[in-house]
Design a protein around this motif. Sequence first.
Motif, short mmCIF file in Angstrom:
data_model
loop_
_atom_site.label_atom_id
_atom_site.label_comp_id
_atom_site.label_asym_id
_atom_site.label_seq_id
_atom_site.Cartn_x
_atom_site.Cartn_y
_atom_site.Cartn_z
N VAL A 91 56.63 -92.96 9.19
CA VAL A 91 56.25 -92.30 10.46
C VAL A 91 58.39 -92.25 10.60
N PRO A 92 58.59 -93.56 10.33
CA PRO A 92 60.49 -93.25 10.78
C PRO A 92 60.77 -92.69 9.51
N ALA A 93 60.11 -92.87 8.36
CA ALA A 93 61.02 -92.28 7.17
C ALA A 93 60.82 -90.88 7.36
N PHE A 94 59.84 -90.31 7.93
CA PHE A 94 59.72 -88.86 7.66
C PHE A 94 60.02 -88.44 8.95
N ALA A 95 60.53 -88.76 10.04
CA ALA A 95 61.59 -88.23 11.20
C ALA A 95 63.07 -88.11 10.53
N LEU A 96 63.14 -89.24 10.07
CA LEU A 96 64.41 -89.41 9.75
C LEU A 96 65.04 -88.28 8.25
N ALA A 97 64.35 -88.56 7.14
CA ALA A 97 63.66 -86.73 6.29
C ALA A 97 63.79 -85.61 6.70
N GLY A 98 63.08 -85.21 7.87
CA GLY A 98 63.50 -84.58 8.54
C GLY A 98 64.45 -83.60 9.03
N TYR A 99 65.22 -84.90 10.32
CA TYR A 99 66.63 -84.28 10.47
C TYR A 99 67.36 -84.09 9.78
#
Length: 100
Positions: A29-37
């Motif tokens: 979840v945090p990796a996906f959010a950071l990648a999306g950002y």
Amino acid sequence: MTSTTVKSDRRTLGTLSTLPGPVRALLAVPAFALAGYHVWLAFTNICYPLRPELGLPGYTRDSWGGPTYAGVWAVHGAAGLAMLVAAFFLARPFVRRRSH
């Protein structure tokens, strides 16, 4: 005719593949959010001339790479490409390889 089968070894899939599914999902979840950002930043930098149409501030000749718009677009485009590469590397450990 002979057929050779190769067994899949979990160690070749990466270190995250040994964790249980729910733990992997929580870590993703945090990796996906950071990648999306990073992808959003990459898009806004690569498409820097479209910033006013997106309602984003900061489209001036005196931004990084100025004093001309060509320099500004080049610097922001290069930074956007670097962010896009970083986003792919952030998401890479969470993608599982599938063998047939």
